[in-house]
Design a protein around this motif. Structure first.
Motif, PDB file in Angstrom:
ATOM      1  N   ALA A 167       0.826  -1.065  -0.067  1.00 51.42           N
ATOM      2  CA  ALA A 167       0.066  -0.093  -0.044  1.00 51.42           C
ATOM      3  C   ALA A 167       0.785   1.146  -0.088  1.00 51.42           C
ATOM      4  CB  ALA A 167      -0.824   0.017   1.008  1.00 51.42           C
ATOM      5  N   PRO A 168       0.542   2.478  -0.549  1.00 49.87           N
ATOM      6  CA  PRO A 168       1.266   3.857  -0.532  1.00 49.87           C
ATOM      7  C   PRO A 168       1.207   4.014   1.014  1.00 49.87           C
ATOM      8  CG  PRO A 168      -1.099   3.890  -1.644  1.00 49.87           C
ATOM      9  CD  PRO A 168      -0.744   2.565  -1.357  1.00 49.87           C
ATOM     10  N   ALA A 169       0.338   3.941   1.695  1.00 52.07           N
ATOM     11  CA  ALA A 169       0.426   4.515   3.093  1.00 52.07           C
ATOM     12  C   ALA A 169      -0.376   3.626   4.010  1.00 52.07           C
ATOM     13  CB  ALA A 169       0.083   5.817   3.337  1.00 52.07           C
ATOM     14  N   LEU A 170      -0.114   3.553   5.404  1.00 57.71           N
ATOM     15  CA  LEU A 170      -0.824   2.610   5.978  1.00 57.71           C
ATOM     16  C   LEU A 170      -1.201   3.187   7.385  1.00 57.71           C
ATOM     17  CD1 LEU A 170      -1.648  -0.405   7.080  1.00 57.71           C
ATOM     18  CD2 LEU A 170       0.785  -0.340   7.779  1.00 57.71           C
ATOM     19  N   VAL A 171      -2.590   3.460   7.714  1.00 55.06           N
ATOM     20  CA  VAL A 171      -2.973   3.880   8.897  1.00 55.06           C
ATOM     21  C   VAL A 171      -2.536   3.103   9.930  1.00 55.06           C
ATOM     22  CG1 VAL A 171      -5.092   4.719  10.142  1.00 55.06           C
ATOM     23  CG2 VAL A 171      -4.614   5.040   7.809  1.00 55.06           C
ATOM     24  N   LEU A 172      -1.801   3.746  10.841  1.00 57.96           N
ATOM     25  CA  LEU A 172      -1.334   2.919  12.304  1.00 57.96           C
ATOM     26  C   LEU A 172      -2.095   3.142  13.364  1.00 57.96           C
ATOM     27  CD1 LEU A 172       2.386   3.969  12.033  1.00 57.96           C
ATOM     28  CD2 LEU A 172       1.505   2.007  11.266  1.00 57.96           C
ATOM     29  N   HIS A 173      -2.911   3.910  13.645  1.00 55.97           N
ATOM     30  CA  HIS A 173      -3.674   4.390  14.569  1.00 55.97           C
ATOM     31  C   HIS A 173      -4.901   5.418  14.331  1.00 55.97           C
ATOM     32  CE1 HIS A 173      -4.461   4.515  19.164  1.00 55.97           C
ATOM     33  NE2 HIS A 173      -4.570   5.807  18.802  1.00 55.97           N
ATOM     34  N   HIS A 174      -6.140   5.239  14.360  1.00 57.12           N
ATOM     35  CA  HIS A 174      -7.385   6.117  14.380  1.00 57.12           C
ATOM     36  C   HIS A 174      -8.132   5.924  15.721  1.00 57.12           C
ATOM     37  CE1 HIS A 174     -10.363   8.117  11.463  1.00 57.12           C
ATOM     38  NE2 HIS A 174      -9.873   8.894  12.608  1.00 57.12           N
ATOM     39  N   GLU A 175      -8.118   6.836  16.374  1.00 61.74           N
ATOM     40  CA  GLU A 175      -8.848   6.799  17.692  1.00 61.74           C
ATOM     41  C   GLU A 175      -9.865   8.158  17.938  1.00 61.74           C
ATOM     42  OE1 GLU A 175      -8.100   6.571  22.476  1.00 61.74           O
ATOM     43  OE2 GLU A 175      -6.737   6.452  21.088  1.00 61.74           O
ATOM     44  N   CYS A 176     -10.889   8.018  18.093  1.00 63.52           N
ATOM     45  CA  CYS A 176     -11.786   9.057  18.575  1.00 63.52           C
ATOM     46  C   CYS A 176     -12.141   9.122  20.081  1.00 63.52           C
ATOM     47  CB  CYS A 176     -12.877   9.238  17.447  1.00 63.52           C
ATOM     48  SG  CYS A 176     -14.238  10.442  17.763  1.00 63.52           S
ATOM     49  N   ARG A 177     -12.299  10.254  20.733  1.00 65.76           N
ATOM     50  CA  ARG A 177     -12.826   9.855  22.205  1.00 65.76           C
ATOM     51  C   ARG A 177     -13.693  11.130  22.312  1.00 65.76           C
ATOM     52  NH1 ARG A 177      -7.034   9.978  25.568  1.00 65.76           N
ATOM     53  NH2 ARG A 177      -6.272   7.905  24.711  1.00 65.76           N
ATOM     54  N   ARG A 178     -14.792  10.864  22.859  1.00 68.39           N
ATOM     55  CA  ARG A 178     -15.921  12.148  23.259  1.00 68.39           C
ATOM     56  C   ARG A 178     -16.270  11.834  24.532  1.00 68.39           C
ATOM     57  NH1 ARG A 178     -19.587  13.194  18.126  1.00 68.39           N
ATOM     58  NH2 ARG A 178     -18.051  12.847  16.646  1.00 68.39           N
ATOM     59  N   GLU A 179     -16.291  12.978  25.124  1.00 68.95           N
ATOM     60  CA  GLU A 179     -16.688  13.493  26.435  1.00 68.95           C
ATOM     61  C   GLU A 179     -18.009  14.369  26.483  1.00 68.95           C
ATOM     62  OE1 GLU A 179     -15.105  16.230  29.921  1.00 68.95           O
ATOM     63  OE2 GLU A 179     -13.512  15.368  28.413  1.00 68.95           O
ATOM     64  N   ILE A 180     -18.947  14.076  27.139  1.00 71.21           N
ATOM     65  CA  ILE A 180     -19.983  15.028  27.212  1.00 71.21           C
ATOM     66  C   ILE A 180     -19.836  15.679  28.611  1.00 71.21           C
ATOM     67  CG2 ILE A 180     -22.604  15.014  27.376  1.00 71.21           C
ATOM     68  CD1 ILE A 180     -22.559  12.375  25.578  1.00 71.21           C
ATOM     69  N   ARG A 181     -19.978  17.019  28.497  1.00 74.25           N
ATOM     70  CA  ARG A 181     -19.798  17.883  29.955  1.00 74.25           C
ATOM     71  C   ARG A 181     -21.060  18.098  30.649  1.00 74.25           C
ATOM     72  NH1 ARG A 181     -15.939  22.817  27.931  1.00 74.25           N
ATOM     73  NH2 ARG A 181     -17.734  23.840  28.897  1.00 74.25           N
ATOM     74  N   GLU A 182     -21.000  18.311  31.669  1.00 76.96           N
ATOM     75  CA  GLU A 182     -22.311  18.606  32.319  1.00 76.96           C
ATOM     76  C   GLU A 182     -23.202  19.771  31.631  1.00 76.96           C
ATOM     77  OE1 GLU A 182     -21.523  19.540  36.335  1.00 76.96           O
ATOM     78  OE2 GLU A 182     -20.670  17.992  36.794  1.00 76.96           O
ATOM     79  N   ASP A 183     -22.797  20.794  30.906  1.00 77.19           N
ATOM     80  CA  ASP A 183     -23.582  21.642  30.399  1.00 77.19           C
ATOM     81  C   ASP A 183     -24.066  21.168  29.099  1.00 77.19           C
ATOM     82  OD1 ASP A 183     -21.228  21.728  28.640  1.00 77.19           O
ATOM     83  OD2 ASP A 183     -20.836  23.841  28.947  1.00 77.19           O
ATOM     84  N   GLY A 184     -23.763  19.635  28.648  1.00 74.68           N
ATOM     85  CA  GLY A 184     -24.277  19.153  27.406  1.00 74.68           C
ATOM     86  C   GLY A 184     -23.419  19.337  26.221  1.00 74.68           C
ATOM     87  N   ARG A 185     -22.502  20.090  26.454  1.00 76.75           N
ATOM     88  CA  ARG A 185     -21.597  20.451  25.259  1.00 76.75           C
ATOM     89  C   ARG A 185     -20.434  19.102  25.170  1.00 76.75           C
ATOM     90  NH1 ARG A 185     -19.400  26.171  24.395  1.00 76.75           N
ATOM     91  NH2 ARG A 185     -19.366  25.529  22.273  1.00 76.75           N
ATOM     92  N   ILE A 186     -20.133  18.688  23.674  1.00 74.45           N
ATOM     93  CA  ILE A 186     -19.479  17.653  23.516  1.00 74.45           C
ATOM     94  C   ILE A 186     -17.893  18.049  23.217  1.00 74.45           C
ATOM     95  CG2 ILE A 186     -19.122  15.444  22.071  1.00 74.45           C
ATOM     96  CD1 ILE A 186     -22.267  15.577  21.760  1.00 74.45           C
ATOM     97  N   ILE A 187     -17.142  17.242  23.757  1.00 70.56           N
ATOM     98  CA  ILE A 187     -15.410  17.509  23.381  1.00 70.56           C
ATOM     99  C   ILE A 187     -15.230  16.391  22.664  1.00 70.56           C
ATOM    100  CG2 ILE A 187     -13.174  17.672  24.302  1.00 70.56           C
ATOM    101  CD1 ILE A 187     -14.286  19.368  26.642  1.00 70.56           C
ATOM    102  N   THR A 188     -14.640  16.390  21.334  1.00 73.39           N
ATOM    103  CA  THR A 188     -14.157  15.296  20.656  1.00 73.39           C
ATOM    104  C   THR A 188     -12.797  15.355  20.566  1.00 73.39           C
ATOM    105  OG1 THR A 188     -16.201  15.226  19.403  1.00 73.39           O
ATOM    106  CG2 THR A 188     -14.598  14.054  18.328  1.00 73.39           C
ATOM    107  N   THR A 189     -11.825  14.387  20.785  1.00 73.21           N
ATOM    108  CA  THR A 189     -10.799  14.260  20.596  1.00 73.21           C
ATOM    109  C   THR A 189     -10.509  13.282  19.669  1.00 73.21           C
ATOM    110  OG1 THR A 189     -10.113  15.072  22.673  1.00 73.21           O
ATOM    111  CG2 THR A 189      -8.273  14.219  21.583  1.00 73.21           C
ATOM    112  N   ILE A 190      -9.548  13.532  18.490  1.00 76.63           N
ATOM    113  CA  ILE A 190      -9.120  12.671  17.711  1.00 76.63           C
ATOM    114  C   ILE A 190      -7.619  12.496  17.588  1.00 76.63           C
ATOM    115  CG2 ILE A 190      -9.266  11.967  14.950  1.00 76.63           C
ATOM    116  CD1 ILE A 190     -11.926  13.553  14.988  1.00 76.63           C
ATOM    117  N   PHE A 191      -7.124  11.063  17.701  1.00 74.84           N
ATOM    118  CA  PHE A 191      -5.716  10.878  17.357  1.00 74.84           C
ATOM    119  C   PHE A 191      -5.478  10.080  16.004  1.00 74.84           C
ATOM    120  CE2 PHE A 191      -6.818  10.710  21.713  1.00 74.84           C
ATOM    121  CZ  PHE A 191      -5.982  11.795  22.336  1.00 74.84           C
TER     122      PHE A 191
END
Length: 160
Positions: free
Chosen positions: A48-72
């Protein structure tokens, strides 16, 4: 030099050292990127021309209902054609989301890691004919810096 001037001098030197250290270490690639870069890719994927080694998504729902998404994300460039994979992308809606962080790093096969921060971010409309400018893309392109054998990784944080 009196005691008060000596204390000011020591305080100034300590502040300068802290600022210098934070600038040096802020651009270092994170530990997770070094870890996935050290793992050997499967032999069957070497064509393959490139290889995905890691793909992770974390979601945190705060008390105020807002969502924080972190992608690695990490990809290993295997061929010259795979250099296009050394790109970080974050799509967001201007009405409901904010990109809080987008950083990327290149780990070349030899030499020093390269850091890509705010000064390398492109912020463009997702569609050319988007009259209301609702959907946008933040992007870091590192394909010109990449070469076979290097590992590109990014971290993105959005708030909605």
């Amino acid at each position: 030099m009196n005691k008060q001037n000596g204390e000011r001098l020591i305080f100034s030197v300590l502040v300068w050292l802290l600022i210098s250290a934070s600038e040096v270490f802020a651009n270092d690639p994170p530990a997770w990127l070094h870890q996935v870069a050290a793992a050997a890719p499967p032999a069957s994927e070497q064509k393959a021309p490139a290889l995905v080694l890691h793909h992770e998504c974390r979601r945190e729902i705060r008390e105020d209902g807002r969502i924080i998404t972190t992608i690695f994300y990490a990809v290993k460039v295997l061929t010259l054609e795979g250099r296009k994979a050394a790109t970080a992308n974050v799509v967001y809606n201007t009405d409901t989301e904010k990109v809080r962080k987008l950083e990327a790093w290149m780990l070349p096969p030899t030499g020093k890691p390269v850091s890509y921060g705010k000064n390398k971010i492109l912020d463009v409309a997702l569609a050319d004919n988007d009259v209301y400018n609702e959907a946008r893309l933040q992007r870091i392109e590192a394909d010109d810096d990449s070469q076979p054998g290097c590992v590109f990784g990014d971290e993105a944080i959005t708030l909605e």
